[in-house]
Write a protein that holds these residues in place. Structure first.
Motif, PDB file in Angstrom:
ATOM      1  N   MET A  29       0.831  -1.206   0.000  1.00  0.00           N
ATOM      2  CA  MET A  29       0.000   0.000   0.000  1.00  0.00           C
ATOM      3  C   MET A  29       0.868   1.260   0.000  1.00  0.00           C
ATOM      4  O   MET A  29       0.582   2.236  -0.712  1.00  0.00           O
ATOM      5  CB  MET A  29      -0.933   0.003   1.210  1.00  0.00           C
ATOM      6  CG  MET A  29      -1.946  -1.138   1.216  1.00  0.00           C
ATOM      7  SD  MET A  29      -2.962  -1.168   2.707  1.00  0.00           S
ATOM      8  CE  MET A  29      -4.168   0.084   2.319  1.00  0.00           C
ATOM      9  N   GLY A  33       1.084   3.902  -3.017  1.00  0.00           N
ATOM     10  CA  GLY A  33       0.641   5.243  -2.660  1.00  0.00           C
ATOM     11  C   GLY A  33       1.657   6.304  -3.021  1.00  0.00           C
ATOM     12  O   GLY A  33       1.311   7.361  -3.573  1.00  0.00           O
ATOM     13  N   THR A  37       1.037   8.839  -6.106  1.00  0.00           N
ATOM     14  CA  THR A  37       0.999  10.269  -5.768  1.00  0.00           C
ATOM     15  C   THR A  37       2.047  11.035  -6.572  1.00  0.00           C
ATOM     16  O   THR A  37       1.809  12.167  -7.019  1.00  0.00           O
ATOM     17  CB  THR A  37       1.239  10.465  -4.250  1.00  0.00           C
ATOM     18  OG1 THR A  37       0.237   9.758  -3.519  1.00  0.00           O
ATOM     19  CG2 THR A  37       1.193  11.940  -3.873  1.00  0.00           C
ATOM     20  N   ILE A 295      -0.903   6.351   3.527  1.00  0.00           N
ATOM     21  CA  ILE A 295      -0.311   6.822   2.266  1.00  0.00           C
ATOM     22  C   ILE A 295      -1.208   6.447   1.090  1.00  0.00           C
ATOM     23  O   ILE A 295      -1.470   7.268   0.194  1.00  0.00           O
ATOM     24  CB  ILE A 295       1.102   6.228   2.086  1.00  0.00           C
ATOM     25  CG1 ILE A 295       2.032   6.745   3.177  1.00  0.00           C
ATOM     26  CG2 ILE A 295       1.651   6.562   0.697  1.00  0.00           C
ATOM     27  CD1 ILE A 295       3.411   6.094   3.186  1.00  0.00           C
ATOM     28  N   PHE A 296      -1.724   5.212   1.104  1.00  0.00           N
ATOM     29  CA  PHE A 296      -2.585   4.773   0.005  1.00  0.00           C
ATOM     30  C   PHE A 296      -3.902   5.557  -0.007  1.00  0.00           C
ATOM     31  O   PHE A 296      -4.410   5.901  -1.083  1.00  0.00           O
ATOM     32  CB  PHE A 296      -2.872   3.278   0.105  1.00  0.00           C
ATOM     33  CG  PHE A 296      -3.699   2.749  -1.026  1.00  0.00           C
ATOM     34  CD1 PHE A 296      -3.128   2.506  -2.262  1.00  0.00           C
ATOM     35  CD2 PHE A 296      -5.061   2.522  -0.865  1.00  0.00           C
ATOM     36  CE1 PHE A 296      -3.893   2.042  -3.327  1.00  0.00           C
ATOM     37  CE2 PHE A 296      -5.831   2.056  -1.911  1.00  0.00           C
ATOM     38  CZ  PHE A 296      -5.246   1.815  -3.154  1.00  0.00           C
ATOM     39  N   SER A 297      -4.449   5.865   1.167  1.00  0.00           N
ATOM     40  CA  SER A 297      -5.693   6.645   1.232  1.00  0.00           C
ATOM     41  C   SER A 297      -5.493   8.041   0.648  1.00  0.00           C
ATOM     42  O   SER A 297      -6.377   8.578  -0.036  1.00  0.00           O
ATOM     43  CB  SER A 297      -6.169   6.750   2.685  1.00  0.00           C
ATOM     44  OG  SER A 297      -6.535   5.496   3.186  1.00  0.00           O
ATOM     45  N   TYR A 298      -4.339   8.631   0.928  1.00  0.00           N
ATOM     46  CA  TYR A 298      -4.022   9.953   0.370  1.00  0.00           C
ATOM     47  C   TYR A 298      -3.998   9.890  -1.149  1.00  0.00           C
ATOM     48  O   TYR A 298      -4.586  10.727  -1.845  1.00  0.00           O
ATOM     49  CB  TYR A 298      -2.663  10.408   0.918  1.00  0.00           C
ATOM     50  CG  TYR A 298      -2.257  11.802   0.500  1.00  0.00           C
ATOM     51  CD1 TYR A 298      -2.691  12.907   1.213  1.00  0.00           C
ATOM     52  CD2 TYR A 298      -1.423  12.000  -0.596  1.00  0.00           C
ATOM     53  CE1 TYR A 298      -2.312  14.196   0.838  1.00  0.00           C
ATOM     54  CE2 TYR A 298      -1.040  13.272  -0.986  1.00  0.00           C
ATOM     55  CZ  TYR A 298      -1.481  14.368  -0.265  1.00  0.00           C
ATOM     56  OH  TYR A 298      -1.113  15.638  -0.645  1.00  0.00           O
ATOM     57  N   PHE A 299      -3.331   8.863  -1.669  1.00  0.00           N
ATOM     58  CA  PHE A 299      -3.259   8.660  -3.123  1.00  0.00           C
ATOM     59  C   PHE A 299      -4.641   8.388  -3.711  1.00  0.00           C
ATOM     60  O   PHE A 299      -5.009   8.961  -4.753  1.00  0.00           O
ATOM     61  CB  PHE A 299      -2.307   7.503  -3.423  1.00  0.00           C
ATOM     62  CG  PHE A 299      -2.506   6.858  -4.758  1.00  0.00           C
ATOM     63  CD1 PHE A 299      -2.325   7.563  -5.942  1.00  0.00           C
ATOM     64  CD2 PHE A 299      -2.890   5.519  -4.841  1.00  0.00           C
ATOM     65  CE1 PHE A 299      -2.520   6.956  -7.178  1.00  0.00           C
ATOM     66  CE2 PHE A 299      -3.078   4.905  -6.067  1.00  0.00           C
ATOM     67  CZ  PHE A 299      -2.895   5.631  -7.241  1.00  0.00           C
TER      68      PHE A 299
END
Length: 436
Positions: A29, A33, A37, A295-299
């Protein structure tokens, strides 16, 4: 590669490809991410996530509670509290047909409230309960199935590590979620007892009755469980009365568990270091998953994938209840492939906005989400609790254990339907006590 949605879609496929290649989920993840990003807003800002997200997670007071509850569970086991819980449950239930299974499920619920981990609860009860049941002529499959299923209570009976993570990642109240899980946790025990009663009715030889304990023996065993009651009262009572925050209660619980183990002379340097090592390794694993998920949620948010998924599902025009049941089927499959934490954090960026958009309560969904993922932990093709028991139990095949969990899977499915159709079962207690 300048279209954020295209980058998001390719990133999602890349993440699952890495997971299939045995890359740890948190790492997969995080890598996807950062790279995704970088394609969307540049690699300078993307690489800065490798500094900001880990430091944010490590500095989070809310996440400190994870380590404390894990340490409390390890110290409680080292202090012998799990075996005492089993003896207490057996003294009241052992004389019935299937009584040792009733006792095992009751002990799983009690130890789950102390430990907060499904796998740890199942692994503990394999050592304590399985030899007792096999020695008394219980069906090996049904006995092992009961332990695998009872282990899932470790995640629904508060305090639960997965509930804490759900509350932190969705910015909901941990205490409210704990309160919402109490009635569903009791329902789980009731449905499991019903499943055992039906299984024993069909095959009486699978779980013969044991000797009845008299009331003086029960009272003696109850008095011997003073340490368990002290720990449960200090943690749960402190949280729900408002004396402690959840973090403070976890610290107090770990301290009490340490003092109890020392008082009983169950703790030496080697055992203590083992408890610290297990806590550190499990905490590190959870933190890597959380950092990767952040990090993955941000992406994912930058790519617009969650919003697109919500719009697509809403555009189908399906009744919201149909959408919920489709999600439940999806989570049963996810739970059979991934562990509970991974299944939850992988899907939260997409599912949580959908649940909120449809007007459902996030606390109710947190309870349902955990219940359905836990169901996946005892279903084929993987069922992580089944694998743990198979690894620890001699001369038991996977087929025997999976056959043994069938009555409990049916009970879990019925409980899940009840919780979905009657949300008030989860929400009544926190509303009544003024936490919602």
């Amino acid at each position: 590669m300048t279209d954020p949605f295209l980058v998001g879609s390719l990133g999602l496929l890349a993440m699952f490809a890495l997971i299939l290649l045995q890359v740890p989920i948190g790492i997969a993840m995080g890598v996807v991410g950062v790279v995704g990003t970088g394609f969307i807003i540049g690699f300078g800002p993307a690489l800065s996530l490798l500094g900001t997200e880990p430091s944010s997670a490590l500095a989070s007071e809310g996440l400190a509670v994870v380590a404390m509850f894990l340490l409390m569970g390890n110290l409680a086991h080292a202090g012998g509290l799990s075996s005492e819980l089993y003896r207490l449950a057996y003294s009241f239930l052992g004389h019935r047909k299937g009584g040792l299974i009733f006792a095992t499920i009751g002990a799983c619920a009690g130890f789950g409230a102390i430990c907060g981990s499904s796998v740890a609860t199942a692994a503990t009860m394999v050592r304590i309960a399985l030899p007792q049941m096999l020695a008394r002529g219980y069906s090996p499959g049904l006995a092992a199935g009961a332990i695998a299923s009872g282990g899932t209570l470790g995640m629904i009976v508060p305090p639960s590590v997965v509930m804490i993570l759900y509350a932190i990642l969705t910015e909901n109240s941990i205490i409210t979620l704990f309160l919402a899980a109490i009635i569903p946790g009791l329902l789980a025990v009731v449905f499991y007892f019903g499943a055992v009663a039906v299984a024993v009715k069909i095959n009486p030889d699978a779980a013969p009755a044991g000797q009845r304990s008299n009331w003086s023996e029960r009272w003696m065993v109850t008095k011997q469980n003073w340490a368990v009651m002290l720990l449960a009262f200090a943690v749960s009572g402190g949280i729900y009365s408002g004396i402690f925050t959840v973090t403070e209660a976890a610290s107090v619980g770990a301290t009490i568990a340490l003092c109890l183990a020392l008082f009983r002379k169950r703790l030496n340097v080697r055992t203590f270091l083992g408890c610290l090592g297990d806590t550190a390794s499990n905490t590190g694993l959870i933190f890597v998953i959380i950092i990767g998920a952040s990090i993955f949620s941000y992406f994912a948010t930058l790519s617009g994938l969650p919003a697109a998924a919500v719009s697509w599902i809403e555009g189908l025009g399906l009744p919201s209840l149909v959408v919920i049941f489709c999600l439940l089927l999806f989570y049963i499959l996810m739970g059979a492939i991934f562990d509970t934490i991974a299944a939850m954090v992988l899907t939260l960026p997409f599912v949580y906005p959908l649940i909120i958009n449809m007007g459902y309560d996030p606390i109710w969904w947190g309870v349902v989400n955990i219940v359905v993922i836990e169901l996946g932990m005892i279903t084929p093709p993987i069922g992580i609790n089944v694998f743990v028991i198979h690894a620890m139990a001699d001369n038991l095949t996977m087929r025997q254990i999976f056959k043994g969990v069938v009555p409990f899977v049916i009970g879990d499915l019925l409980r899940l339907i009840v919780l979905v159709l009657i949300p008030g079962l989860s929400l009544w207690l926190p509303r009544t006590l003024g936490w919602m």
